[in-house]
Structure formats: C-alpha cells, structure tokens
Enzyme design. Sequence first.
Site, PDB file in Angstrom:
ATOM      1  N   ASP A   9      -2.040  -8.719   2.699  1.00  0.00           N
ATOM      2  CA  ASP A   9      -0.863  -8.521   3.437  1.00  0.00           C
ATOM      3  C   ASP A   9       0.281  -8.908   1.987  1.00  0.00           C
ATOM      4  OD1 ASP A   9       1.570  -7.483   4.779  1.00  0.00           O
ATOM      5  OD2 ASP A   9       0.930  -8.632   6.518  1.00  0.00           O
TER       6      ASP A   9
HETATM    7  C1  BGC Z   1       3.716  -6.507   6.834  1.00  0.00           C
HETATM    8  C2  BGC Z   1       2.872  -5.403   6.523  1.00  0.00           C
HETATM    9  C3  BGC Z   1       3.414  -4.496   5.658  1.00  0.00           C
HETATM   10  C4  BGC Z   1       3.788  -4.952   4.428  1.00  0.00           C
HETATM   11  C5  BGC Z   1       4.272  -4.257   3.374  1.00  0.00           C
HETATM   12  C6  BGC Z   1       4.332  -6.999   5.337  1.00  0.00           C
HETATM   13  O1  BGC Z   1       5.172  -8.149   5.811  1.00  0.00           O
HETATM   14  O2  BGC Z   1       3.080  -7.654   7.493  1.00  0.00           O
HETATM   15  O3  BGC Z   1       2.653  -4.805   7.856  1.00  0.00           O
HETATM   16  O4  BGC Z   1       2.555  -3.555   5.648  1.00  0.00           O
HETATM   17  O5  BGC Z   1       4.687  -6.122   4.488  1.00  0.00           O
HETATM   18  O6  BGC Z   1       5.427  -3.761   3.602  1.00  0.00           O
END
Ligand code: BGC
Length: 764
Positions: free
Chosen positions: A307
């Site tokens: 993530d």
């Molecule tokens: C989130 C993800 C997301 C990623 C990219 C993160 O903060 O937990 O779900 O896909 O950001 O935007």
Amino acid sequence: MAEPSVSRRAVMMGAGAMAAWAASPARALLAQATEQSRALPAAVEALLGQMSVEEKAGQLTLMAAAWSGGAATALNPAGARSSFDGQLAEVRAGRLTGVFNGNGATMAKRMQSVAMRESRLRIPLLFAADVIHGFRTVFPVPMAEAASFDPDLARRTARAAGAEAAAAGIDWTFAPMVDITRDARWGRSVEGAGEDVLLGRLIAAARVKGFQGEHGLAAPDAVAACAKHFAAYGAVEAGLDYNTVDVSERTLREIYFPPFQSAFDAGAPTVMASFNEISGVPSTANPWLLTDVLRREWGFGGLVVSDYTGDEELIAHGFAVDAREATKLSFMAGVDMSMQSGFYIRHLPGLVAAGEVPVARLNEAVRRVLALKVQLGLFDDPFRRIDPRREKTQVRTARTLALAREAGARSIVMLKNDGGLLPLPRSGKRIALIGPFASGRHDLIGTWNVYGTDAEAVDLETGVRAMVKDASLVSVVEGAGLDGPVAGGIEAAVAAARAADVVVLAVGEHARMSGEAQSRSAIVVPPAQMALAEAVAATGKPMVVLLRNGRALALEGAVLGASAILVTWFLGSQDGPAIADVLFGAVGPSARLPVSFPHATGQEPYHYDHKSTGRPNPPGAPQEYKTHYREFANKALFPFGHGLTYGAIDYADLDLGDAQLTASGAMTVRATIANSGTRAAEEVVQLYVRDLAASVTRPVRELKSFRRVRLAPGERQTVSFTLRRPDLLFIGRELKPTVEPGRFRLWIAPSAEAEGVSGEFSLG
Ligand code: BGC
C-alpha cells in the site's frame, strides 16, 4: 453456499466456502496461472536477461503521478514531492514501472511515449488508479452496492467502471477492497461489502469479474483487479484506521481470508498488502501471510504490491530500523512492488550487491510485473488503452448513467415505514424537503472517487422536483449545516414543516466522515442535525428520514422515531433521481443492510454472527448475569439483512424434508413466502444455519444463501434452497476446514435476527 434453486453460477460462486479451497479447481487454476507467469514469452524472458539490477528495481517501483500535482494528492498524504519532468527522467532511466491516479490519456500518452522512445529497454509503463466505485460515472459507494445483495449488479457496475477507466488509459485498478468490516467506527467500512463472509465473497468475485471483463485482460476495455488490503485491515483495534490488529489464525482463515480467495478464484492477478500489523508483524513484511499462505498454500502466482508507503511505514511501526532494512524485510516477505516510498529503487540494488537479497528473488518479482504487463497486452501495444478520443466519448454515457440510477435505487434500504407512509404520492401533497443534504451538489458521490465529481452528479432536490407532478408544492430548507447550526435554520425548517403535509428530512454524515482515516468515536447523526430533527419532529408532521451515511449508524431520538427511514448512503452520479425513484415508488426498496446498525456506538464491533457465550440472554429484556448491556440486549437495532419492501411479506410452512443431511448428499429445504400487501415487492430471502454443538464454538447464525424473489400483490411462492455438507464446514481445532456430524438449526428469514421460519436437522 447453500444452493438456491435458481442460478447455477451463483451456486458455483458460493459452493463450499473456504474449506474446499485446498482441493478446488480454483487452486489448480491458480497454479496454472503461476506456471503461465513463469512461462513468459521468450522475448520478455530475454529482456529480463538484459536488465540491469537498477532497471529491475525500477520495474518494482510505482509512484503517484506528478502531472499537474496528480489526482492522488487529494486522497493520500503528500509523500515525496516529484515533478512531472522528474518522473519523465525516471522513465527514461528505466527507474519507474508506472504511475497511479494520473490525469488521463494525454498524460499517459506523454509518459508512455517517453518509455517507448527514450528508455533503453522500452518496457511499457503501467497506469494504475483507485477506481473504487466508478470512474467518471460514479456508482454507489461499495457498502451501499453490497446492500443490493445482488452480486450481478456489482459485476455490471464494475464492468462499466473498468471500461470507462480503460478508455482513459488505465490498466490496473486498486479494487476491489474485500476487507470484512465489523466495526462501524472504522471509516473505511464504506469501501467494502460489510460484515458477512458469504456476501463479501460473492461481491469480491463479482467485482473482479466486472473490472476484468470476459475477454481476457488484454482487451482494451479490461483493467486488472487488485484485491486489497491483505489482510484483516478491517479488524483494527477500536475501529481506528491504521491501528494494530490482533486476531487468531482461525479468525483470519474463517472471516478475513475467504473474500481474497474468492477474488483470486475469480482471476484477480494482484493483491495489495495492508497497512496494519497482525499479532506484532506488519502485513507488509509478513512472510507467513505473503509467502506461506498466499503463495505456498493458495498457489497465488500474481503480483503483490505494497500500500501507499507501506514499506516505509515499517520504520514507524518499530519493525525496521531504517529504509534499507524496511526494503529488505518487505521485499523478502513477499511484497513485489513498492508503492510511493521509492525505497525499492533506492535500496534494492545495494541489497542485491551485498548479497542480502538474492538475484533469484529479484527476478521472480520482476517476472511477475512483466507477466502482468504481458497479460494486459502492453507489450503488444503499449497504447492500447491510451486514446484521448475514447476518453471523451466513452465516459458518462446514457447507458452508464442509467446503470448508476438503477444501482442507486437498488442500494437503498428501507429501515422502517410505519403506517405505510411511503411511497409518497407524486401529486397532491405539499412536501418540505429539509436538511443539509436536501439540495446542492455536495456529498453525493462519497469517498474514494478520484475522477468523478459532485458537480457532475444530480442532487436530491433536482431528483424530487423531476418526480412530482407540481414542483411548486416542494419547499426546500437547509435547516442545519453539515457539522454545525446555520443562523435561523431551525426556525425556517419548522415553518416549512408546518406549511407542508409531509416532511422529508435529509440528514447524516458528509462524505469526509467516512473513508480513509475517517474513524469516528461516535457513530451518530451530528448534533446540529439532531437538533434540527427534534425541532422538525415536534411539529407533528409525518416525517421521512433520508439518511446519508458511509457506515452503520447508531440512530436515536427524532431520527429513529420518524415514521419512515431510508438509508441512502452516497449513491453517486444519479443520487437524487435514485432516491426519488424509491421515495415515490417508481422503484420498490429491495436492499438489505450489509452491516448491522447497533443501538449505540459502545456496542461496536457488533456483527450478527457473534458467538453465544456461556450466558446468553434469552429473547426479551436483559436478565441478571446474562450477556447484555445495561441499556439493551446484545442485538442490533437493525440487523444485518434487514430491509423492508412496499409489500407485506410473510414467511410460513418450513419444509425440511426428512431433516437429515448425509455425508455425501444434499438436503432441500423450502418455505412459503407470501405478499399480503397491495404493492409488488422484491424480497431477499435469507438462509441461516447454526451448528448447535461443535469442537469449536460456532456463531449464533451464519448466512448460507440468499435469493431475491419478486412477488406481485397477493402472490405466494415456494422458495427452496439446497444445503450440502461443504456448506457446514468450519475451521477446526487443527486450523483446517472440517465438518462434524450433529444437530443444526436453520432459519429461512428476512434478516439475521428475525425468526422467519426455523427448524432443526441433523448431519450424519
Ligand atoms: C489506500 C489504498 C489506495 C492507495 C493508493 C492508500 O492510502 O490504503 O487503498 O489504493 O492509497 O491511492
């Protein structure tokens, strides 16, 4: 899942739960996929041989797009700043695999052209995005759509979203979010399919199939899915986002893993590691999770991405001393691609040179990235999804907007309808539309939408005025702000209510009260809006509450006391028209709660499939020394599966046959469902089971199947379900799927806590 007599496909999707996984054809398919990704086309394999270690690390490095600031910046912490020119330089040097949440086909074309013309090896870039519940056409937030209890609807909206995104140059979506969510304080519960495992599995699979389409990932309108967040992100302590998780392996295997397995079974080629730790080990560096379970046990052959800065966060977790160690721990645990920290490009080459990361592990991860790019058809045509013309013509079409309206109406849950106040007549009544959500293009599409805007969505007032015969009979008053009073608001609202025949009160949470980092310590309608509700209710006018919410709420006071309540979530591009459809009866409400609404915040985490305890409180009032709260029983205010229709539905005549399920057999159970009302209804008939005694205690009820049944006024139908042994599997003492002979109770019921009709059977 127990087999309803209808859809063969639904049966196959649900058959047998996580337990059958180990021996399932899906697992074999995954193993095959692993083989396929190993067997890269010779040219790509040769390419691997030409890559420097730095270029390999580049293939494992994904960054938020920096074009005009990048759409991502609104949704994520700012992170390391980078300019677009800086990113192009990285592309030229082969130090970037792709970008996410960029700005459409024009940007993608610029970047891909640089990769194809100016980088040494001309490896195509990958464009990713958070396409969570729509692209430019915005569909209901995922929790709302799960309320439809209609996996095929989820498939259709994901298909439309995937096609729109692909038309704008996107190859890969960071969706579906398949985290089971059992604590409504957690703001991200809005992104998932709710508290139940079976519903979560069916929706996960449907969304994957929708995003990826039916013609292979190379199709120009397909986007690759990414199941996230692995694992148990929804189990954060106290519902606090990013917080610690401490769950048993049994709970992981029984509750949190199965939707991921369903997503992989449906073909998701990628998975995102979660931010949380589990029992002291952050998921981003958890070899048991990412390698032992995911790869060795399940045979997953696809790509694991971190993530956003997940690897960097190992330092703050207190798990890695510095960036170099964080890189090593995360990479060696099984995270193939690093999102946003830049750690892999910075530290992998040094770690490989020092012999701390084997070249074989590096090659394995790079192969997975190249395999994904091959599958997406990017090596055949790196521009296959990049077409500024398609981007203009294939978004927000009449067809996708109609689907948004349909999905919206099918996501609305009617919690109560005392005296049959709803549907409202389309003429002859003066309507006071009151509340901060009554009018205006705000808080319509909800959280986690990168590309859609409220400005392009249709609000409630517009939807209502278009539906009534005489729009001059509708008055609109704001009454209160989203989070505080407005001057003279309550007085104006009370005056409007007095002058009307019926009040429609639109209150609840604004869009930023749910979603990432939006945990709430009190899951209530904000106080200023409650004050408005009390004042308006005091006029004595019949009142319909339209709840705006991105989670289960603890309803109280005048909101709970209203004659009718519709849960309207955030419905997307066609929010207002979809609500008007149900409010005035053009479409009957048919959705069901995918999360239990508790009596109070302090009851969280509450889920219907809790255990009995040794001292269960008997039905009725709380008793001394039994499991209850001082204030109320340990039941939901409105349970999972609850939702009314405009019909009046009765359940009768349970028929369990000989009430015996043999080890190899099937047992068909039936009940009669009748509509004694005066309007047609679409009822979601639910089958629940309780294993009365087992070597591991079982929940008080578990959903095993459900089915939508349309009933004309006065119509009755026999609904049948077929239960098989795999439907009764659970994770046994040895942490393996098991099934034990014994007695079971079964309900065919309209919700998880309604009696419906019930009886007992034995498994031999
Ligand atoms: C989130 C993800 C997301 C990623 C990219 C993160 O903060 O937990 O779900 O896909 O950001 O935007």
